[in-house]
Design an enzyme around this catalytic site. Sequence first.
Site, PDB file in Angstrom:
ATOM      1  N   GLU A 147      -2.714  -9.351  -1.854  1.00  0.00           N
ATOM      2  CA  GLU A 147      -2.104  -8.976  -0.576  1.00  0.00           C
ATOM      3  C   GLU A 147      -3.158  -8.847   0.516  1.00  0.00           C
ATOM      4  O   GLU A 147      -2.935  -9.238   1.663  1.00  0.00           O
ATOM      5  CB  GLU A 147      -1.336  -7.645  -0.703  1.00  0.00           C
ATOM      6  CG  GLU A 147      -0.165  -7.662  -1.674  1.00  0.00           C
ATOM      7  CD  GLU A 147       1.015  -8.526  -1.226  1.00  0.00           C
ATOM      8  OE1 GLU A 147       0.952  -9.092  -0.122  1.00  0.00           O
ATOM      9  OE2 GLU A 147       1.983  -8.645  -2.003  1.00  0.00           O
ATOM     10  N   ASP A 294       4.808 -18.561  -7.346  1.00  0.00           N
ATOM     11  CA  ASP A 294       5.118 -19.307  -6.121  1.00  0.00           C
ATOM     12  C   ASP A 294       3.932 -19.901  -5.360  1.00  0.00           C
ATOM     13  O   ASP A 294       3.750 -21.121  -5.265  1.00  0.00           O
ATOM     14  CB  ASP A 294       5.972 -18.441  -5.180  1.00  0.00           C
ATOM     15  CG  ASP A 294       5.449 -17.009  -4.990  1.00  0.00           C
ATOM     16  OD1 ASP A 294       4.377 -16.706  -5.512  1.00  0.00           O
ATOM     17  OD2 ASP A 294       6.123 -16.212  -4.311  1.00  0.00           O
ATOM     18  N   GLU A 388      17.311  -9.783  -3.627  1.00  0.00           N
ATOM     19  CA  GLU A 388      16.033 -10.021  -4.314  1.00  0.00           C
ATOM     20  C   GLU A 388      16.202 -10.899  -5.541  1.00  0.00           C
ATOM     21  O   GLU A 388      15.322 -11.672  -5.895  1.00  0.00           O
ATOM     22  CB  GLU A 388      15.378  -8.703  -4.709  1.00  0.00           C
ATOM     23  CG  GLU A 388      14.553  -8.060  -3.619  1.00  0.00           C
ATOM     24  CD  GLU A 388      13.332  -8.871  -3.195  1.00  0.00           C
ATOM     25  OE1 GLU A 388      13.497  -9.936  -2.568  1.00  0.00           O
ATOM     26  OE2 GLU A 388      12.215  -8.426  -3.466  1.00  0.00           O
ATOM     27  N   GLU A 406      11.044 -16.218   3.510  1.00  0.00           N
ATOM     28  CA  GLU A 406      10.951 -17.523   2.852  1.00  0.00           C
ATOM     29  C   GLU A 406      12.073 -18.482   3.235  1.00  0.00           C
ATOM     30  O   GLU A 406      11.847 -19.681   3.402  1.00  0.00           O
ATOM     31  CB  GLU A 406      10.923 -17.358   1.313  1.00  0.00           C
ATOM     32  CG  GLU A 406       9.590 -16.899   0.750  1.00  0.00           C
ATOM     33  CD  GLU A 406       9.333 -15.416   0.926  1.00  0.00           C
ATOM     34  OE1 GLU A 406      10.236 -14.697   1.413  1.00  0.00           O
ATOM     35  OE2 GLU A 406       8.219 -14.962   0.599  1.00  0.00           O
TER      36      GLU A 406
HETATM   37  C1  DMJ Z   1       4.649 -12.890   1.786  1.00  0.00           C
HETATM   38  O1  DMJ Z   1       3.749 -11.851   1.849  1.00  0.00           O
HETATM   39  C2  DMJ Z   1       4.002 -14.153   1.326  1.00  0.00           C
HETATM   40  O2  DMJ Z   1       4.775 -15.210   1.735  1.00  0.00           O
HETATM   41  C3  DMJ Z   1       3.804 -14.202  -0.155  1.00  0.00           C
HETATM   42  O3  DMJ Z   1       3.307 -15.428  -0.618  1.00  0.00           O
HETATM   43  C4  DMJ Z   1       5.053 -13.882  -0.920  1.00  0.00           C
HETATM   44  N1  DMJ Z   1       6.077 -13.425  -0.094  1.00  0.00           N
HETATM   45  C5  DMJ Z   1       5.794 -12.472   0.912  1.00  0.00           C
HETATM   46  C6  DMJ Z   1       7.016 -12.210   1.754  1.00  0.00           C
HETATM   47  O4  DMJ Z   1       8.190 -12.273   1.054  1.00  0.00           O
END
Ligand code: DMJ
Length: 934
Positions: A147, A294, A388, A406
């Site tokens: 993060e 992802d 979610e 997203e």
């Molecule tokens: C974001 O912080 C980024 O896109 C991350 O890769 C995963 N998703 C969150 C928001 O949903």
Amino acid sequence: MSAAGGGRDWGSPVPQRAPWSLVAATAALCLLSATSVRTAAAAPMSREEKQKLGNQVLEMFDHAYGNYMEHAYPADELMPLTCRGRVRGQEPSRGDVDDALGKFSLTLIDSLDTLVVLNKTKEFEDAVRKVLRDVNLDNDVVVSVFETNIRVLGGLLGGHSLAIMLKEKGEYMQWYNDELLQMAKQLGYKLLPAFNTTSGLPYPRINLKFGIRKPEARTGTETDTCTACAGTLILEFAALSRFTGATIFEEYARKALDFLWEKRQRSSNLVGVTINIHTGDWVRKDSGVGAGIDSYYEYLLKAYVLLGDDSFLERFNTHYNAIMRYISQPPLLLDVHIHKPMLNARTWMDALLAFFPGLQVLKGDIRPAIETHEMLYQVIKKHNFLPEAFTTDFRVHWAQHPLRPEFAESTYFLYKATGDPYYLEVGKTLIENLNKYARVPCGFAAMKDVRTGSHEDRMDSFFLAEMFKYLYLLFADKEDIIFDIEDYIFTTEAHLLPLWLSTTNQSISKKNTTSEYTELDDSNFDWTCPNTQILFPHDPLYAQRIREPLKNVVDKSCPRGIIRVREESFRSGAKPPLRARDFMATNPEHLEILKKMGVSLIHLKDGRVQLVQHAIQAASSIDAEDGLRFMQEMIELSSQQQKEQQLPPRAVQIVSHPFFGRVVLTAGPAQFGPDLSKHKETRGFVASSKPYNGCSELTNPEAVMGKIALVQRGQCMFAEKARNIQNAGAIGGIVIDDNEGSSSDTAPLFQMAGDGKDTDDIRIPMLFLFSKEGSIILDAIREYEEVEVLLSDKAKDRDPEMDNEEQPSSENDSQNQSAEQIISISPTVDLVDQETPEESSLNSPPESLSPADTEDAADVSPPEQTSSPTANHETPSLDGECTDLDNQLEEQSETEENSSPDVSWDKKAQPIDSILADWNEDIEAFEMMEKDEL
Ligand code: DMJ
């Protein structure tokens, strides 16, 4: 490679050894050419309407950013319900989600480049000055490496990228001297100790001040990390290296990626969700494109675009082929096991996978992108937001929605690729829903439960970093943006990095790795771009035609979801395997099948029935596998049922001035009094009871008469409080928790139980609020005196009039509906505590309670008529009909035989001992998945 869509055929392949500069330029061109084409698939949107929507996005951003700056800054995030900053340590811990908060004004840093995209250059200049003046990166806080990288390092680099762009233009930021970059470098060095592992995979957390040095660091003992956590560093780290000339960052990120690539499951070419950072063993062996994985895939493709390194493209294409072969079941994307990729690992999808259609656009595979996006859009239309997690039959699995961006991201990229104004309409719906359901007086609040419309006191920084960027860009024309967006690539947090970095400081030798991967062929370089100039003039209805068959896929989906079944089970006329959801303990045929699968029924003393599987007692290895899958399905079904048998949460909505229904609090239901999902909601002004605990006859009946009485939890039974306020003339009651600081954000909601006596005399609705939610009402009374609320199962329309009409009860009330379905089709199953390695056991209720014997069962179609398992790579029933199982299986049999000639793992019968060897792994994986949280 079997093409999963026509997309790859339309464009021009990039030369196999494209120089990096050409590659980067080509990537930019993909989007440029796409924007110039408009299809006639939907009515075009006028320039005025687009501008109006763009202005609406600007106003919404101001509301979110303005409230953060006014009420929360310098805290990391805004708490939009209580209108204050979220400071770590001062609020009850929310677990892992708090690891994004490092006391570094997260939301401000994450918003920097959004300000420039939204043409708020003056505000950007102010924001940069604030970051330089106020932000400290040396706090004694343990943060998530992932993060911190994507939000803070990415935010600083995005800010720097646009600061130097503005400086060069000559008007703004003339004083700027790479200060953000210096901060980024300082932060980069702070993250490096996390890579001190033998594998090169980073620790998941680091202490900003002490690194991973113990004991001060209070971290560094973790053994596992998620694949996305280790594989989503290369863009920011490479940019940092190339901006500064310090090569170490790019080297570390590359090493982590190299290790993940080495560890891919070699026969499926998939990766698991979590990996041991010391041994490299996969800890969770399920694999999808959503949570936990992802952005690993995203960064492989984007690293190729930004850095022009072939090896990243080879890897991406190899994984992509595996995804399209095993995970993609258009329009669904379903997790599988890495070592048994034909076996679905779940019957639900998570919201994070909504980014994938956008990535498919970049890849040039438009058809599945359109399909998945359309399916997601229908889920959104049904629940207002993407929950979610949602099941394959589109019921809510996890009900929260933290304003994730997203889906907006994919909508933007699909619009760029197709020019279809349909996607503008989609964006308009997103804007409307945000304003209608998430907007509160002090910002935008995450949805606690999309079914009730209740809020969580949370506005994540990614909402500002990503959502507003993608929504604004969707409606913007080129001249609305002060720089050329095509010169930049979006990181996973939507931060902008300039494509010219590909030509700068490339001192890290790029391995020409192709020769090492002898199993790869030319198709691994098959990178194309959706050349809409060729496609759409010839077929302007292309995107619409792909969406058309899917237009009812959510509403008319068959109720029991889609689980892929193995082809052997129905080959040559054999009966399809028994599905857990169809199982009835009274059906002799089912018992016979169970026996064949090595599953036995044990009748427990308490009347329940226990299921135990001994794989070695199965009639064949195929039957043993069927038994394994049956038991896994039972585990999943059991957890789903447990969830659905609970009463769903309720909503307390403040409807009076100045809230006007915009604040919705999550409330616990009562097991007594009227059921708010069946009765009309109760609306009234609130009044505190005297005594406040409501445990004796009220001394202020005149104050609570005709109102909703507030009582404090404790000192007597909930039912007693209800009777006392009812006797005083109250029309409803709210019990407020007496544990100070408690909140539904951090504590699980519960149902207020009766007192063991008959509670039929309680005729008023009662709801429970934790202390933090309760104090929002108490504060409102203090400030506005007259506070009116609505007690309901689901928030009603938010507008000043707050009409009293009940909203049509939609399928959103899926809990009730689905509970009935589940009750009617399968027994309740509880996991038993002890399991031996070779056996798994489950408890089910006695046969006498088998739903087939109850009246409920008579109301529903027999399972055989409604179940719709879908074959591998097939679409769920698109015309809204529930296809007959046997027909589907026949179709599938043909499809499988024609299209999957090289699926080797399940073509041959597996020996029993190999099944036994896998057994533990599967059970472990399932148990991990059950614990999984996004
Ligand atoms: C974001 O912080 C980024 O896109 C991350 O890769 C995963 N998703 C969150 C928001 O949903």
